[in-house]
Write a protein that holds these residues in place. Structure first.
Motif, PDB file in Angstrom:
ATOM      1  N   LYS A 141     102.807  80.358  70.151  1.00 52.27           N
ATOM      2  CA  LYS A 141     103.075  79.083  70.822  1.00 52.27           C
ATOM      3  C   LYS A 141     102.652  77.879  69.997  1.00 52.27           C
ATOM      4  O   LYS A 141     102.909  76.740  70.387  1.00 52.27           O
ATOM      5  CB  LYS A 141     102.335  79.032  72.174  1.00 52.27           C
ATOM      6  N   ASP A 142     101.994  78.123  68.854  1.00 51.75           N
ATOM      7  CA  ASP A 142     101.337  77.025  68.154  1.00 51.75           C
ATOM      8  C   ASP A 142     101.971  76.580  66.842  1.00 51.75           C
ATOM      9  O   ASP A 142     101.879  75.408  66.478  1.00 51.75           O
ATOM     10  CB  ASP A 142      99.876  77.404  67.874  1.00 51.75           C
ATOM     11  N   THR A 143     102.574  77.501  66.090  1.00 51.49           N
ATOM     12  CA  THR A 143     103.117  77.127  64.788  1.00 51.49           C
ATOM     13  C   THR A 143     104.140  76.001  64.932  1.00 51.49           C
ATOM     14  O   THR A 143     105.110  76.133  65.684  1.00 51.49           O
ATOM     15  CB  THR A 143     103.790  78.333  64.105  1.00 51.49           C
ATOM     16  N   PRO A 144     103.959  74.880  64.243  1.00 53.33           N
ATOM     17  CA  PRO A 144     104.922  73.778  64.333  1.00 53.33           C
ATOM     18  C   PRO A 144     106.306  74.206  63.834  1.00 53.33           C
ATOM     19  O   PRO A 144     106.423  74.800  62.760  1.00 53.33           O
ATOM     20  CB  PRO A 144     104.323  72.708  63.412  1.00 53.33           C
ATOM     21  N   ILE A 145     107.322  73.919  64.630  1.00 52.86           N
ATOM     22  CA  ILE A 145     108.704  74.223  64.247  1.00 52.86           C
ATOM     23  C   ILE A 145     109.508  72.935  64.295  1.00 52.86           C
ATOM     24  O   ILE A 145     109.641  72.313  65.357  1.00 52.86           O
ATOM     25  CB  ILE A 145     109.342  75.264  65.176  1.00 52.86           C
ATOM     26  N   VAL A 146     110.045  72.538  63.152  1.00 53.65           N
ATOM     27  CA  VAL A 146     110.883  71.346  63.055  1.00 53.65           C
ATOM     28  C   VAL A 146     112.321  71.799  62.855  1.00 53.65           C
ATOM     29  O   VAL A 146     112.608  72.627  61.985  1.00 53.65           O
ATOM     30  CB  VAL A 146     110.455  70.450  61.873  1.00 53.65           C
ATOM     31  N   VAL A 147     113.226  71.291  63.669  1.00 50.91           N
ATOM     32  CA  VAL A 147     114.639  71.679  63.607  1.00 50.91           C
ATOM     33  C   VAL A 147     115.461  70.617  62.892  1.00 50.91           C
ATOM     34  O   VAL A 147     115.238  69.419  63.067  1.00 50.91           O
ATOM     35  CB  VAL A 147     115.192  71.907  65.034  1.00 50.91           C
ATOM     36  N   LEU A 148     116.384  71.081  62.069  1.00 49.51           N
ATOM     37  CA  LEU A 148     117.386  70.211  61.441  1.00 49.51           C
ATOM     38  C   LEU A 148     118.703  70.414  62.172  1.00 49.51           C
ATOM     39  O   LEU A 148     119.146  71.550  62.355  1.00 49.51           O
ATOM     40  CB  LEU A 148     117.550  70.580  59.965  1.00 49.51           C
ATOM     41  N   SER A 149     119.320  69.315  62.599  1.00 44.75           N
ATOM     42  CA  SER A 149     120.564  69.450  63.362  1.00 44.75           C
ATOM     43  C   SER A 149     121.560  68.364  62.971  1.00 44.75           C
ATOM     44  O   SER A 149     121.199  67.340  62.383  1.00 44.75           O
ATOM     45  CB  SER A 149     120.275  69.361  64.866  1.00 44.75           C
ATOM     46  N   ALA A 150     122.816  68.623  63.305  1.00 46.66           N
ATOM     47  CA  ALA A 150     123.862  67.617  63.129  1.00 46.66           C
ATOM     48  C   ALA A 150     124.025  66.868  64.448  1.00 46.66           C
ATOM     49  O   ALA A 150     123.533  67.299  65.488  1.00 46.66           O
ATOM     50  CB  ALA A 150     125.170  68.287  62.733  1.00 46.66           C
ATOM     51  N   TYR A 151     124.716  65.724  64.413  1.00 51.50           N
ATOM     52  CA  TYR A 151     124.917  64.951  65.640  1.00 51.50           C
ATOM     53  C   TYR A 151     125.647  65.768  66.706  1.00 51.50           C
ATOM     54  O   TYR A 151     125.450  65.585  67.902  1.00 51.50           O
ATOM     55  CB  TYR A 151     125.722  63.680  65.341  1.00 51.50           C
ATOM     56  N   SER A 152     126.488  66.705  66.267  1.00 54.39           N
ATOM     57  CA  SER A 152     127.274  67.520  67.193  1.00 54.39           C
ATOM     58  C   SER A 152     126.447  68.615  67.862  1.00 54.39           C
ATOM     59  O   SER A 152     126.942  69.331  68.719  1.00 54.39           O
ATOM     60  CB  SER A 152     128.455  68.163  66.458  1.00 54.39           C
ATOM     61  N   ASP A 153     125.180  68.753  67.471  1.00 54.10           N
ATOM     62  CA  ASP A 153     124.336  69.837  67.989  1.00 54.10           C
ATOM     63  C   ASP A 153     123.438  69.397  69.138  1.00 54.10           C
ATOM     64  O   ASP A 153     122.432  70.047  69.428  1.00 54.10           O
ATOM     65  CB  ASP A 153     123.428  70.385  66.876  1.00 54.10           C
ATOM     66  N   GLN A 154     123.774  68.309  69.815  1.00 54.35           N
ATOM     67  CA  GLN A 154     122.869  67.748  70.820  1.00 54.35           C
ATOM     68  C   GLN A 154     122.559  68.726  71.956  1.00 54.35           C
ATOM     69  O   GLN A 154     121.421  68.803  72.433  1.00 54.35           O
ATOM     70  CB  GLN A 154     123.462  66.455  71.387  1.00 54.35           C
ATOM     71  N   GLU A 155     123.553  69.492  72.385  1.00 53.58           N
ATOM     72  CA  GLU A 155     123.330  70.456  73.475  1.00 53.58           C
ATOM     73  C   GLU A 155     122.355  71.545  73.040  1.00 53.58           C
ATOM     74  O   GLU A 155     121.429  71.910  73.774  1.00 53.58           O
ATOM     75  CB  GLU A 155     124.661  71.079  73.903  1.00 53.58           C
TER      76      GLU A 155
END
Length: 229
Positions: free
Chosen positions: A77-91
């Motif tokens: 539950k603790d490891t930081p996870i940063v996501v890379l997304s495109a504008y079309s990935d909002q959902e």
């Protein structure tokens, strides 16, 4: 400032050109940068190295980025996870946030903005560890450094005096190889009448039965180490 140069990063990106570009600039800033090209490889690398921070593209082949995060969060539950997304990935991004996402960046990502965010994530992670006094190991196992207590799902696991000494020292040296010679001196001091190699093997065997499988890694001809989460 966080001690980010002592931390490890798992970067998951299927775009080879983009991945190589970012890896070149990320490597000098971290102790180690692990790469994965798809979701399946990401989970393999996570289980192998237990990185301090994860940087994950939300759209991945084989196993989707959302599923990667979901599987990691089952036991971590603790490891930081940063996501890379495109504008079309909002959902997808909204679903990722519900899974315990630390933060996100929309592509294309300026290097400066990425570095600032990773630095912030590293600092928050270090502060959280220090405040709690708990060091996460694997599969909901924790080491409480002040009291020298090992727990799993809030239950204390009984350790012998030598098991406590060994585990505490290995945790203090997270991600570093501790040589056989150092362990021998730590556990047995100057007792020359002890068969150190045999005794250490028995000690490790007993301790490993109380810990997640493969938490204590044996580095052939060198020593042992524990990977941080």
């Amino acid at each position: 400032m966080s001690n980010i140069k002592e931390m490890t990063l798992l970067y998951v990106e299927d775009d080879e050109e983009l991945r190589e570009q970012f890896v070149r600039v990320l490597k000098p800033r971290f102790k180690q940068v692990y790469e994965a090209t798809d979701g399946a490889q990401a989970l393999e690398k996570y289980e192998q190295y237990y990185p301090d921070i994860m940087l994950v593209d939300i759209n991945l082949p084989k196993i989707d980025g959302l599923e990667v995060i979901e599987r990691v969060r089952k036991n971590d539950k603790d490891t930081p996870i940063v996501v890379l997304s495109a504008y079309s990935d909002q959902e997808k991004l909204l679903k990722a946030i519900k899974l315990g996402l630390s933060d996100y960046l929309v592509k294309p990502v300026p290097h400066k903005k990425l570095f600032a965010l990773l630095e912030e994530m590293a600092l928050k992670y270090e502060d959280k560890r220090e405040e709690s006094g708990l060091i996460p190991l694997q599969n909901d196992y924790f080491w409480k450094k002040e009291e020298k207590i090992l727990s799993h799902n809030d239950e204390i696991i009984t350790l012998t005096k030598r098991e406590i000494i060994l585990l505490d020292f290995l945790v203090e040296q997270l991600n570093k190889i501790v040589t056989y010679e150092v362990i021998e001196k730590l556990i047995w001091e100057d007792k020359d009448d002890v068969d150190h190699y045999s005794s250490l093997s028995h000690l490790l065997k007993r301790l490993r039965k109380k810990l997640p499988e493969e938490l204590i890694e044996n580095i052939y001809a060198e020593g042992y180490r524990i990977h941080a989460l």
